[in-house]
Every structure is written in structure tokens, then in C-alpha cells.
Write a protein that holds these residues in place. Structure first.
Motif, PDB file in Angstrom:
ATOM      1  N   MET A 156      84.487  71.930  29.738  1.00 54.01           N
ATOM      2  CA  MET A 156      85.734  71.444  29.137  1.00 54.01           C
ATOM      3  C   MET A 156      86.234  70.234  29.914  1.00 54.01           C
ATOM      4  N   LYS A 157      86.515  69.168  29.187  1.00 59.66           N
ATOM      5  CA  LYS A 157      87.027  67.947  29.806  1.00 59.66           C
ATOM      6  C   LYS A 157      88.443  67.668  29.306  1.00 59.66           C
ATOM      7  N   VAL A 158      89.238  67.077  30.195  1.00 60.85           N
ATOM      8  CA  VAL A 158      90.614  66.705  29.854  1.00 60.85           C
ATOM      9  C   VAL A 158      90.866  65.291  30.363  1.00 60.85           C
ATOM     10  N   PHE A 159      91.560  64.482  29.555  1.00 59.30           N
ATOM     11  CA  PHE A 159      91.902  63.125  29.947  1.00 59.30           C
ATOM     12  C   PHE A 159      93.399  63.067  30.267  1.00 59.30           C
ATOM     13  N   LEU A 160      93.713  62.807  31.524  1.00 58.01           N
ATOM     14  CA  LEU A 160      95.105  62.761  31.984  1.00 58.01           C
ATOM     15  C   LEU A 160      95.576  61.310  32.058  1.00 58.01           C
ATOM     16  N   HIS A 161      96.776  61.061  31.562  1.00 56.54           N
ATOM     17  CA  HIS A 161      97.307  59.697  31.538  1.00 56.54           C
ATOM     18  C   HIS A 161      98.729  59.669  32.096  1.00 56.54           C
ATOM     19  N   TYR A 162      98.977  58.715  32.973  1.00 56.94           N
ATOM     20  CA  TYR A 162     100.352  58.449  33.418  1.00 56.94           C
ATOM     21  C   TYR A 162     100.749  57.093  32.852  1.00 56.94           C
ATOM     22  N   GLU A 163     101.692  57.094  31.900  1.00 55.01           N
ATOM     23  CA  GLU A 163     102.150  55.858  31.264  1.00 55.01           C
ATOM     24  C   GLU A 163     103.673  55.788  31.225  1.00 55.01           C
ATOM     25  N   ASP A 164     104.325  56.728  31.925  1.00 56.30           N
ATOM     26  CA  ASP A 164     105.784  56.821  31.875  1.00 56.30           C
ATOM     27  C   ASP A 164     106.438  55.846  32.857  1.00 56.30           C
ATOM     28  N   ASN A 165     106.074  54.560  32.702  1.00 53.80           N
ATOM     29  CA  ASN A 165     106.618  53.516  33.562  1.00 53.80           C
ATOM     30  C   ASN A 165     106.464  52.187  32.829  1.00 53.80           C
ATOM     31  N   LYS A 166     107.512  51.379  32.816  1.00 55.79           N
ATOM     32  CA  LYS A 166     107.461  50.096  32.115  1.00 55.79           C
ATOM     33  C   LYS A 166     106.439  49.152  32.730  1.00 55.79           C
ATOM     34  N   ASP A 167     106.177  49.306  34.020  1.00 52.23           N
ATOM     35  CA  ASP A 167     105.201  48.463  34.711  1.00 52.23           C
ATOM     36  C   ASP A 167     103.804  49.017  34.443  1.00 52.23           C
ATOM     37  N   THR A 168     103.058  48.358  33.558  1.00 49.56           N
ATOM     38  CA  THR A 168     101.740  48.860  33.171  1.00 49.56           C
ATOM     39  C   THR A 168     100.738  48.862  34.320  1.00 49.56           C
ATOM     40  N   SER A 169     101.000  48.077  35.358  1.00 57.05           N
ATOM     41  CA  SER A 169     100.088  48.060  36.507  1.00 57.05           C
ATOM     42  C   SER A 169     100.140  49.366  37.280  1.00 57.05           C
ATOM     43  N   LEU A 170     101.160  50.185  37.023  1.00 53.65           N
ATOM     44  CA  LEU A 170     101.315  51.477  37.699  1.00 53.65           C
ATOM     45  C   LEU A 170     100.769  52.629  36.864  1.00 53.65           C
ATOM     46  N   HIS A 171     100.211  52.315  35.697  1.00 55.16           N
ATOM     47  CA  HIS A 171      99.628  53.357  34.849  1.00 55.16           C
ATOM     48  C   HIS A 171      98.267  53.780  35.418  1.00 55.16           C
ATOM     49  N   LYS A 172      97.885  55.001  35.084  1.00 52.14           N
ATOM     50  CA  LYS A 172      96.599  55.493  35.554  1.00 52.14           C
ATOM     51  C   LYS A 172      96.068  56.550  34.591  1.00 52.14           C
ATOM     52  N   SER A 173      94.756  56.564  34.388  1.00 54.11           N
ATOM     53  CA  SER A 173      94.099  57.596  33.585  1.00 54.11           C
ATOM     54  C   SER A 173      93.029  58.257  34.442  1.00 54.11           C
TER      55      SER A 173
ATOM     56  N   ARG B 106      88.736  67.988  25.584  1.00 52.28           N
ATOM     57  CA  ARG B 106      88.774  66.521  25.475  1.00 52.28           C
ATOM     58  C   ARG B 106      90.126  66.005  24.973  1.00 52.28           C
ATOM     59  N   ALA B 107      91.159  66.762  25.210  1.00 48.94           N
ATOM     60  CA  ALA B 107      92.492  66.339  24.774  1.00 48.94           C
ATOM     61  C   ALA B 107      93.059  65.287  25.730  1.00 48.94           C
ATOM     62  N   ASP B 108      93.956  64.468  25.187  1.00 51.05           N
ATOM     63  CA  ASP B 108      94.710  63.516  26.006  1.00 51.05           C
ATOM     64  C   ASP B 108      96.002  64.191  26.423  1.00 51.05           C
ATOM     65  N   VAL B 109      96.195  64.306  27.732  1.00 58.44           N
ATOM     66  CA  VAL B 109      97.389  64.956  28.282  1.00 58.44           C
ATOM     67  C   VAL B 109      98.153  63.920  29.094  1.00 58.44           C
ATOM     68  N   TYR B 110      99.474  63.927  28.979  1.00 57.99           N
ATOM     69  CA  TYR B 110     100.292  62.890  29.598  1.00 57.99           C
ATOM     70  C   TYR B 110     101.154  63.465  30.716  1.00 57.99           C
ATOM     71  N   ILE B 111     101.278  62.678  31.790  1.00 62.30           N
ATOM     72  CA  ILE B 111     102.149  63.045  32.906  1.00 62.30           C
ATOM     73  C   ILE B 111     103.474  62.340  32.678  1.00 62.30           C
ATOM     74  N   VAL B 112     104.537  63.115  32.580  1.00 62.43           N
ATOM     75  CA  VAL B 112     105.858  62.592  32.223  1.00 62.43           C
ATOM     76  C   VAL B 112     106.864  62.975  33.303  1.00 62.43           C
ATOM     77  N   HIS B 113     107.787  62.075  33.582  1.00 62.21           N
ATOM     78  CA  HIS B 113     108.821  62.357  34.586  1.00 62.21           C
ATOM     79  C   HIS B 113     109.742  63.485  34.120  1.00 62.21           C
ATOM     80  N   GLY B 114     110.179  64.277  35.059  1.00 59.79           N
ATOM     81  CA  GLY B 114     111.044  65.422  34.779  1.00 59.79           C
ATOM     82  C   GLY B 114     110.386  66.694  35.291  1.00 59.79           C
TER      83      GLY B 114
END
Length: 268
Positions: free
Chosen positions: A1-18, A96-104
Motif C-alpha cells: 500500500m502506497k500513500v502520497f503525502l502533500h504539504y501545500e497549506d502555505n502561500k509560499d510554494t517553495s515551502l511545499h513538499k510531497s 495510492r491516495a493523496d493525503v494532505y497535511i493541514v495546519h490545526g
């Protein structure tokens, strides 16, 4: 089982990560918090990201995109749904779901269910204090006596005939699924009202369609029909056109109707 984790909860795209993670067997039946901890550790270990935007494990949570059933637009809409920290990974996150890391802060299943219960109670309480617009197709609710909001509605009742669903004022916009029917946009604009017209039917069926066909397209006698045809058909044609249209609405093929009319002409 694979999972794709994404951090996009920031206006600065240079700080995003997958991050792609292949889950060990023990993680599949474990809490989703393990995935979150792994991502935060990986993110903070990055020299640039960790220094510029360190993530605190107790102030982020996991979320997954799901279809937004409350959307009234025809365009597919999604919303981020929080994943409980103690939810079993394999039961909550598809392969293979896309899962997002969100502030809070993360919440447990118990906390999320309690929030849903409180929100539902508040919604029901609010609905009980409001009245619904009585115009066809309008979903607005407002305080008794106003103020009355603007609304987009239909001018005639809906028709439920066999599997077809449509508004009688918009017969060319048919739906066969309830959700699709609900998305048919109104054909008229105005102001909401809480006054109901008791004399008007709230919906129509096959019997109503047949009654309308009989009332709106009654043929003259055969003699009158023949006389009209001999005179060029000016009187009969509009009647036949209306009858053909109505018969088509209730399922009679236009070709069959035309054959019957031609037969009547020949007999005349």
C-alpha cells in the motif's frame, strides 16, 4: 500500500513538499498518526524547509479530498475532510491516495463525531426557526415574515414520469437521477415567498400529462379536419403541431404520430 503525502497549506510554494510512503504491514492496521509523524519528521529534517517553516506535530493534521455533496454547481467540487489521529489507516485511506497535511491540531474519532453531533443539532435548531421558500425549485430558507431573499426558481411544478424527472416549465431538461434533477437551474428570478398556492399541484405524473394533452390539443371533428386540410391546413396545422409535441412528451414517437395523421388524410 502506497500513500502520497502533500504539504501545500502555505502561500509560499517553495515551502511545499510531497512524500511517497510505502506502508509497512504494521502501519496499515495502525493509527493514521504514524503517517503524520513520518511526514513531519521528514519535512523538518530538510535543512531549508525545517529552518524556514518547521512543522509542529501537535499543530498539524491529515486530511483527504472527498466529493462535496453540498455543492449545487454542475462542476465537480471537492472538500478536504479531516482524518482522525486514531483512525485505522487501511480503513480510512485508500491505496495510492493523496493525503494532505493541514495546519490545526489533530482530533480523535470521538472529538470529530462530537463536533458533527453538535453541528447537526445547531443546524436542525436553525432550520426549525426558518421557513422554506414555496417557489418551485428554490432551496432558500428565511425567518418567518422576512426579510425575503432573492431566488431563482421554476414557474411550474416538477414532473415525475416513469424514470424521468423534469420541471414542467423546462421539459427539455430531463434528469434520471435525483441529484441531477436537483441541479437543474431555475428558469425565473424573483423574491422568495412563504405564501403557498393551495390550488396548484406540487408535482405532476403521467396522468396529468395525458390530461394536459387532451385539453390543450383536442382535434376538431373529422369533417372539420378535412375541410381545414382542403383549405390548405391553416387551421389544422397548429393543432396538430401542438398535439404532436405533447404526444412526444408522453413517449409517443413522432414517426408513429405522423403515420396516423397521414392515414386520416387518406381516409378523408
Amino acid at each position: 500500500m502506497k500513500v502520497f503525502l502533500h504539504y501545500e497549506d502555505n502561500k509560499d510554494t517553495s515551502l511545499h513538499k510531497s512524500l511517497k510512503i510505502t506502508l509497512p504491514k504494521s502501519w496499515k492496521n495502525g493509527p493514521s498518526s504514524k503517517l503524520l509523524g513520518q511526514f513531519v519528521e521528514s519535512y523538518n529534517a530538510n535543512e531549508t524547509l525545517g529552518q524556514s517553516n518547521p512543522l509542529a506535530l501537535d499543530n498539524v493534521h491529515l486530511a483527504i479530498r472527498e466529493e462535496d455533496s453540498s455543492s449545487t454547481t454542475e462542476v465537480d467540487a471537492t472538500t478536504l475532510v479531516e482524518i482522525a489521529s486514531d483512525a485505522i489507516t487501511i480503513e480510512t485511506i485508500p491505496d495510492r491516495a493523496d493525503v494532505y497535511i493541514v495546519h490545526g491540531p489533530s482530533k480523535t474519532l470521538g472529538q470529530i463525531n462530537e463536533e458533527k453531533r453538535v453541528a447537526e443539532e445547531a443546524l436542525q435548531k436553525e432550520k426549525a426557526s426558518l421557513v422554506a421558500c414555496t417557489r418551485f425549485g428554490c432551496k432558500n430558507r428565511f425567518p418567518p415574515g422576512g426579510p425575503y431573499p432573492k431566488c431563482v426558481h421554476h414557474v411550474s411544478p416538477p414532473v415525475f414520469h416513469e424514470t424521468a424527472k423534469f420541471w414542467s416549465c423546462c421539459p427539455n431538461k430531463k434528469a434520471y437521477d435525483w441529484d441531477d434533477f436537483q441541479k437543474i437551474e431555475g428558469c425565473s428570478t424573483g423574491v422568495c415567498t412563504d405564501v403557498k398556492e393551495d390550488t396548484q399541484k406540487q408535482f405532476l405524473g403521467g396522468c396529468d400529462l395525458r390530461e394536459q394533452a387532451a385539453e390543450s390539443a383536442k382535434l376538431k371533428s373529422i369533417d372539420d379536419f378535412n375541410k381545414a386540410q382542403a383549405a390548405g391546413g391553416s387551421d389544422a396545422a397548429p393543432v396538430l403541431d401542438r398535439l404532436r409535441s405533447v404526444m412526444k412528451e408522453i413517449g409517443v414517437e413522432g414517426e408513429l404520430f405522423d403515420q396516423v395523421v397521414e392515414g386520416m388524410k387518406k381516409e378523408g
